[in-house]
Design a protein around this motif. Structure first.
Motif, PDB file in Angstrom:
ATOM      1  N   PRO A  84       0.834  -1.313  -0.029  1.00  0.00           N
ATOM      2  CA  PRO A  84      -0.066  -0.097  -0.012  1.00  0.00           C
ATOM      3  C   PRO A  84       0.666   1.163   0.090  1.00  0.00           C
ATOM      4  O   PRO A  84       2.189   1.363   0.541  1.00  0.00           O
ATOM      5  CB  PRO A  84      -0.810  -0.089   1.114  1.00  0.00           C
ATOM      6  N   TRP A  85       0.364   2.416  -0.339  1.00  0.00           N
ATOM      7  CA  TRP A  85       0.889   3.715  -0.687  1.00  0.00           C
ATOM      8  C   TRP A  85       0.131   4.815  -0.582  1.00  0.00           C
ATOM      9  O   TRP A  85       0.477   5.847  -0.790  1.00  0.00           O
ATOM     10  CB  TRP A  85       1.811   3.881  -1.926  1.00  0.00           C
ATOM     11  N   PHE A 139       3.267  -9.072   0.047  1.00  0.00           N
ATOM     12  CA  PHE A 139       3.534  -7.987   0.981  1.00  0.00           C
ATOM     13  C   PHE A 139       2.394  -6.893   1.077  1.00  0.00           C
ATOM     14  O   PHE A 139       2.325  -6.352   2.335  1.00  0.00           O
ATOM     15  CB  PHE A 139       4.702  -7.350   0.397  1.00  0.00           C
ATOM     16  N   ASP A 140       1.566  -7.005   0.391  1.00  0.00           N
ATOM     17  CA  ASP A 140       0.302  -6.189   0.430  1.00  0.00           C
ATOM     18  C   ASP A 140      -0.339  -6.577   1.746  1.00  0.00           C
ATOM     19  O   ASP A 140      -0.761  -5.737   2.242  1.00  0.00           O
ATOM     20  CB  ASP A 140      -0.476  -6.323  -0.988  1.00  0.00           C
ATOM     21  N   ALA A 141      -0.478  -7.958   1.669  1.00  0.00           N
ATOM     22  CA  ALA A 141      -1.462  -8.609   2.909  1.00  0.00           C
ATOM     23  C   ALA A 141      -0.637  -8.377   4.199  1.00  0.00           C
ATOM     24  O   ALA A 141      -1.376  -8.142   5.129  1.00  0.00           O
ATOM     25  CB  ALA A 141      -1.750  -9.974   2.616  1.00  0.00           C
ATOM     26  N   GLN A 168      -4.935  -4.376  -9.611  1.00  0.00           N
ATOM     27  CA  GLN A 168      -5.049  -5.426 -10.718  1.00  0.00           C
ATOM     28  C   GLN A 168      -3.911  -6.083 -10.721  1.00  0.00           C
ATOM     29  O   GLN A 168      -3.744  -7.387 -11.069  1.00  0.00           O
ATOM     30  CB  GLN A 168      -5.116  -4.426 -11.815  1.00  0.00           C
ATOM     31  N   VAL A 169      -2.673  -5.306 -10.592  1.00  0.00           N
ATOM     32  CA  VAL A 169      -1.515  -6.173 -10.772  1.00  0.00           C
ATOM     33  C   VAL A 169      -1.233  -7.293  -9.655  1.00  0.00           C
ATOM     34  O   VAL A 169      -1.203  -8.402  -9.845  1.00  0.00           O
ATOM     35  CB  VAL A 169      -0.183  -5.254 -10.733  1.00  0.00           C
ATOM     36  N   ASN A 170      -1.665  -6.831  -8.493  1.00  0.00           N
ATOM     37  CA  ASN A 170      -1.817  -7.873  -7.187  1.00  0.00           C
ATOM     38  C   ASN A 170      -2.652  -9.050  -7.402  1.00  0.00           C
ATOM     39  O   ASN A 170      -2.363 -10.045  -7.206  1.00  0.00           O
ATOM     40  CB  ASN A 170      -2.009  -7.199  -6.038  1.00  0.00           C
ATOM     41  N   SER A 171      -3.915  -8.708  -7.929  1.00  0.00           N
ATOM     42  CA  SER A 171      -4.691  -9.637  -8.454  1.00  0.00           C
ATOM     43  C   SER A 171      -4.228 -10.684  -9.452  1.00  0.00           C
ATOM     44  O   SER A 171      -4.231 -11.966  -9.158  1.00  0.00           O
ATOM     45  CB  SER A 171      -6.040  -9.085  -8.830  1.00  0.00           C
TER      46      SER A 171
END
Length: 432
Positions: free
Chosen positions: A342-343, A382-384, A365-368
């Motif tokens: 996140p940012w 890392f997002d989660a 979208q990239v993370n999905s």
């Protein structure tokens, strides 16, 4: 059968069988406990870039540079890798030494008796051509795991300025002084300081684990941009220490940090007029990944700068990740990809908020895609791991360095803990 000659023959035969059996047992036992053969593996590395401002612009002349690097795995011998990749003229290193630090004695000081010369084909001096590199002979020293090692270089007087190949954000204090002080334990004559590494591309160790190395190709988050200076709090440092502690039977791979602040998947720092941001991730893949010692796995941790800085599309970012993963697989490497963290509230300049929900939709979208793709050997989410449960577009407050995009020391530790170690440890079936 009772004659003396028959008895002698029988005793000789029994003796021969007994000795032969003993040798077979001894051989079998020695095979069972034989140590694994030692192999060279990378323990530390830095991604290098063309010169920018400051000391890198004109390079060095009749100066000593003392740098500190943080190992991942240890070994019984060491060697250093030097680079003049972006120099415009041959670079002469007049002397190079390795040593253990002794910070309690004074800034830049080394442990007495630990300073060892690094030679190059038996010579203390080496000249590296423009665009070239050099690797030292093996240096006899016990290299500790997850500890600092000092590398000191003396650059003799140069006929003309020669821009230094360097790494701008080392997060380690480098000590500089006039004259040759490479063999001196004291740092008293190295009064000038910087937070950069110069010419030093890597530190290899002769290691018994046989697990090779893992390269993390990343941006400023991997580079540890907001971590504490001289504290070794990058997430890769935490990960290296975790592997040394938790890998079964001491079989930890080396962790090589190829993070570069501002790095993007396909655009160069020069495109922004900032050379020290380096070449794009795809271009430096050959040097910073395939060129590493003992590399077996690559972790791709790029993309967030393509979202906010390049404002690229999700399809383009995904295609570039796919292409880099394809090159890695064709080179025989395992590929692990990281989701983008996140940012929200990040400012590209004071008072200029770079974050927008539209741009963040690209990140999502990239993370999905990363989470659902079957093209990789594994993912690190890392997002989660870093997002605030109350607002998933933001970093958790306790892990935010304050700029809302780079994790602090605790956040870097959380990143290392989020890495599934089974992705990085060798599968015994693969080794058979």
């Amino acid at each position: 059968m009772n004659s003396p000659r028959q008895r002698q023959f029988l005793m000789a035969l029994v003796t021969l069988v007994t000795v032969g059996s003993t040798l077979l047992v001894a051989t079998a036992n020695s095979q069972a406990v034989a140590p694994e053969p030692e192999a060279w593996t990378g323990s530390w590395s830095a991604a290098l870039t063309p010169a920018g401002a400051g000391k890198s612009k004109d390079g060095f002349s009749d100066q000593t540079i003392r740098m500190f690097v943080h190992t991942s795995v240890g070994g019984t011998q060491a060697r250093i890798r030097l680079s003049n990749r972006y120099g415009t003229a041959p670079l002469t290193i007049g002397r190079a030494t390795l040593a253990l630090p002794w910070p309690e004695a004074g800034p830049g000081d080394l442990k007495p008796g630990s300073v060892v010369d690094a030679t190059f084909n038996g010579q203390k001096q080496v000249t590296i051509p423009s665009g070239g590199s050099a690797v030292s002979d093996p240096v006899p020293m016990e290299v500790p795991a997850s500890q600092d090692v000092a590398v000191t270089l003396y650059v003799p007087a140069q006929p003309k300025p020669n821009p230094a190949t360097w790494h701008i954000y080392s997060r380690e204090t480098t000590y500089i002084g006039t004259g040759d002080h490479a063999s001196e334990a004291s740092g008293a004559k190295l009064a000038e300081t910087r937070n950069n590494w110069y010419y030093l591309a890597g530190l290899d160790v002769l290691n018994r684990s046989g697990q090779g190395s893992i390269v993390v190709l990343g941006d400023s988050i991997t580079d540890g941009l907001k971590t504490t200076v001289n504290a070794d709090r990058r997430w890769t440092d935490f990960l290296g220490a975790r592997l040394v502690k938790e890998a079964p039977e001491g079989r930890a791979p080396g962790i090589l940090n190829a993070g570069l602040s501002g790095n993007r998947l396909t655009l160069n720092g020069a495109d922004l007029g900032v050379n020290e941001l380096g070449m794009n991730g795809a271009s430096r893949f050959h040097f910073d990944v395939l060129g590493q010692t003992g590399v077996r796995t690559v972790i791709l941790a790029l993309g967030i700068n393509d979202v906010w800085l390049s404002q690229d599309t999700a399809d383009n970012i995904i295609a570039r990740i796919q292409q880099m993963a394809s090159v890695a697989r064709q080179s025989g490497l395992k590929v692990v990809v990281c989701t983008l963290s996140p940012w929200n509230a990040f400012e590209s300049a004071p008072g200029v908020v770079a974050y927008t929900p539209t741009l963040d939709s690209v990140r999502l979208q990239v993370n999905s895609y990363i989470r659902t793709s079957t093209e990789f050997d594994g993912i690190i989410d890392f997002d989660a791991a870093l997002r605030d449960p109350a607002n998933p577009t933001k970093l958790r407050p306790e892990w935010d360095s304050g700029d809302h995009i780079h994790p602090n020391d605790a956040g870097n530790e959380a990143m290392a803990k989020a890495v599934p170690l089974d992705l990085l440890l060798a599968d015994d079936a693969d080794e058979d």
